[in-house]
Write an enzyme that holds these catalytic residues in place. Structure first.
Site, PDB file in Angstrom:
ATOM      1  N   HIS A 142     -10.866  -5.766  47.603  1.00  0.00           N
ATOM      2  CA  HIS A 142      -9.756  -5.831  48.781  1.00  0.00           C
ATOM      3  C   HIS A 142     -10.591  -7.051  49.395  1.00  0.00           C
ATOM      4  CE1 HIS A 142     -10.707  -1.662  49.271  1.00  0.00           C
ATOM      5  NE2 HIS A 142     -11.514  -1.321  49.305  1.00  0.00           N
ATOM      6  N   HIS A 194      -7.934   0.559  56.165  1.00  0.00           N
ATOM      7  CA  HIS A 194      -9.211   1.168  55.469  1.00  0.00           C
ATOM      8  C   HIS A 194      -9.691   1.722  56.578  1.00  0.00           C
ATOM      9  CE1 HIS A 194     -12.159   1.732  52.847  1.00  0.00           C
ATOM     10  NE2 HIS A 194     -12.074   0.874  51.734  1.00  0.00           N
ATOM     11  N   GLU A 233      -6.013   5.623  51.978  1.00  0.00           N
ATOM     12  CA  GLU A 233      -5.771   4.097  51.358  1.00  0.00           C
ATOM     13  C   GLU A 233      -4.657   4.438  51.047  1.00  0.00           C
ATOM     14  OE1 GLU A 233      -9.088   2.088  50.391  1.00  0.00           O
ATOM     15  OE2 GLU A 233      -9.850   3.819  50.218  1.00  0.00           O
TER      16      GLU A 233
HETATM   17  C1  GLA Z   1     -12.974   1.619  49.215  1.00  0.00           C
HETATM   18  C2  GLA Z   1     -13.062   1.525  47.214  1.00  0.00           C
HETATM   19  C3  GLA Z   1     -14.744   1.919  47.555  1.00  0.00           C
HETATM   20  C4  GLA Z   1     -15.781   1.231  48.413  1.00  0.00           C
HETATM   21  C5  GLA Z   1     -14.800   1.499  49.804  1.00  0.00           C
HETATM   22  C6  GLA Z   1     -15.554   0.378  50.636  1.00  0.00           C
HETATM   23  O1  GLA Z   1     -12.512   2.411  49.349  1.00  0.00           O
HETATM   24  O2  GLA Z   1     -12.160   2.312  46.370  1.00  0.00           O
HETATM   25  O3  GLA Z   1     -15.625   1.849  46.128  1.00  0.00           O
HETATM   26  O4  GLA Z   1     -15.989  -0.199  48.090  1.00  0.00           O
HETATM   27  O5  GLA Z   1     -13.955   0.504  50.031  1.00  0.00           O
HETATM   28  O6  GLA Z   1     -17.176   0.545  50.336  1.00  0.00           O
END
Ligand code: GLA
Length: 380
Positions: free
Chosen positions: A134, A208, A345
């Site tokens: 991210h 997110h 997402e």
């Molecule tokens: C995304 C990732 C997850 C986790 C979340 C945040 O969705 O794919 O594995 O890291 O973000 O906690």
């Protein structure tokens, strides 16, 4: 107007006021701004409230371009906030899992925090075991964006922009990003992403938000019914990096082509579910055309709330809040336990910069990055 009609309308308005049926109040579409707090280095940030005239309301802060709340009606017209987050700005400064935030430069994982572009190897922060997740240590979710309320007739719109400097978090190129959030008369939260660069780079933007259509803090999301229009997914290794294969969902617990309760198979003895500790997988969307396509539809039986996800992106990371563990207390002091929300997402596939067979995430000077996702709310 006849007296009788006037009387009927007045009576109707009175009963609405007494019973509180029309909460939040009906308003003309628009955007309101108020101060939300200050970052650790003293930057003031605001909270923008977008209303669409049907009572639907979303609040967004220019810190991380974060969706803070999203109020939608249930089948009886009762509004609830359907996203996780915090009542006050301080919550967003702590260690929190990207609640509602804009994610960039690269949503999802890049293996070992490395990729090669034009013969040069770039190194990113390894903030998720050995991988980069991210956007790194201070991704777009932790940046203060410039905000502009956009004049629009029928909808409420907020434009956020951010210039990410060449080398920021290890990524090449000065990148100018614009994200438009709008709330439409059809109860849609629409997100338009755009970007340009002055040097070849990679980019994968998403949002997110953590949804619970029964209302934030109302237990787990296992009885929500999920449909994802995907015949294939990108299987991962134990660190959640794709193996490169596009695997059929047929005969696996990742087959959501027919609406199925999220919890129906989540704890099955399946290697992919073990690696993800539940669902944390990228689905290869079945795209009917090049434009905005229906990707998923989620329903919550007790409230009747429905959320449809439409996107121009090729993939969708469906994550079931497996890492939430009850330590975070969110809005209204609600405890956010394991699987108390899910994320949708929309994105390009994880680790694309290292996967030559995946759709490219390279952006070059002169090109325009453009992507749209719509979260559409209704009831049944
Ligand atoms: C995304 C990732 C997850 C986790 C979340 C945040 O969705 O794919 O594995 O890291 O973000 O906690």
């Amino acid at each position: 107007m006849t007296f009788r009609l006037f009387y009927a309308i007045a009576l109707g308005m009175m009963s609405v006021a007494v019973l509180g049926l029309a909460e939040p109040a009906q308003e003309t579409p628009g955007v309101k701004r108020m101060p939300f707090g200050k970052t650790k280095d003293g930057h003031p940030v605001d909270l923008y409230t977008l209303t669409n005239g049907n009572g639907m309301e979303v609040t967004i802060t220019n810190y991380g371009g974060t969706v803070v709340s999203l109020k939608t009606p249930d089948r009886k017209g009762k509004f609830a906030d359907v996203v996780l987050g915090f009542d006050t700005f301080d919550g967003y400064l702590g260690n929190e899992p990207y609640f509602g935030a804009l994610i960039g430069r690269y949503g999802n994982r890049i293996a070992k925090g490395r990729f090669t572009l034009d013969g040069h190897e770039y190194h990113l922060a390894q903030n998720d075991n050995a991988n980069s997740l991210h956007g790194g240590l201070k991704g777009f979710d932790k940046r203060v964006w410039s905000a502009k309320e956009m004049p629009a007739k029928d909808l409420a719109a907020l434009q956020l922009s951010y210039v990410s400097k060449d080398g920021e978090e290890g990524y090449p190129g000065n990148l100018s990003v614009t994200v438009n959030y709008s709330l439409t008369p059809n109860n849609e939260l629409k997100i338009d992403y755009a970007a340009t660069t002055d040097k070849d780079t990679v980019l994968n933007l998403t949002n997110h938000s953590y949804f619970n259509l029964a209302g934030q803090g109302q237990g787990d999301i296992l009885t929500h019914r999920m449909m994802i229009d995907a015949d294939r997914f990108t299987p991962v290794d134990s660190t959640l990096i794709p193996t490169g294969e596009l695997k059929s969902v047929a005969g696996t617990p990742l087959d959501f082509r027919k609406a199925t309760a999220i919890g129906a198979r989540i704890d099955q003895n399946d290697e992919q579910l073990k690696f993800g500790k539940g669902y944390d997988h990228n689905f290869v969307l079945h795209r009917q055309n090049g434009g905005l396509t229906m990707a998923a539809r989620v329903t919550e039986p007790s409230s009747g709330r429905v959320m449809e996800v439409l996107t121009t992106e090729p993939g969708l990371q469906f994550y079931t809040g497996n890492f939430l563990d009850g330590t975070i207390h969110g809005k209204g002091a609600k405890v956010y336990g394991r699987r108390s929300a899910f994320c949708m997402e929309t994105q390009h596939f994880p680790d694309s910069p290292n996967q030559p067979k995946f759709p490219s995430t390279v952006l070059k000077p002169g090109q325009q990055y453009q992507s749209t996702t719509v979260y559409r709310f209704s009831v049944e």
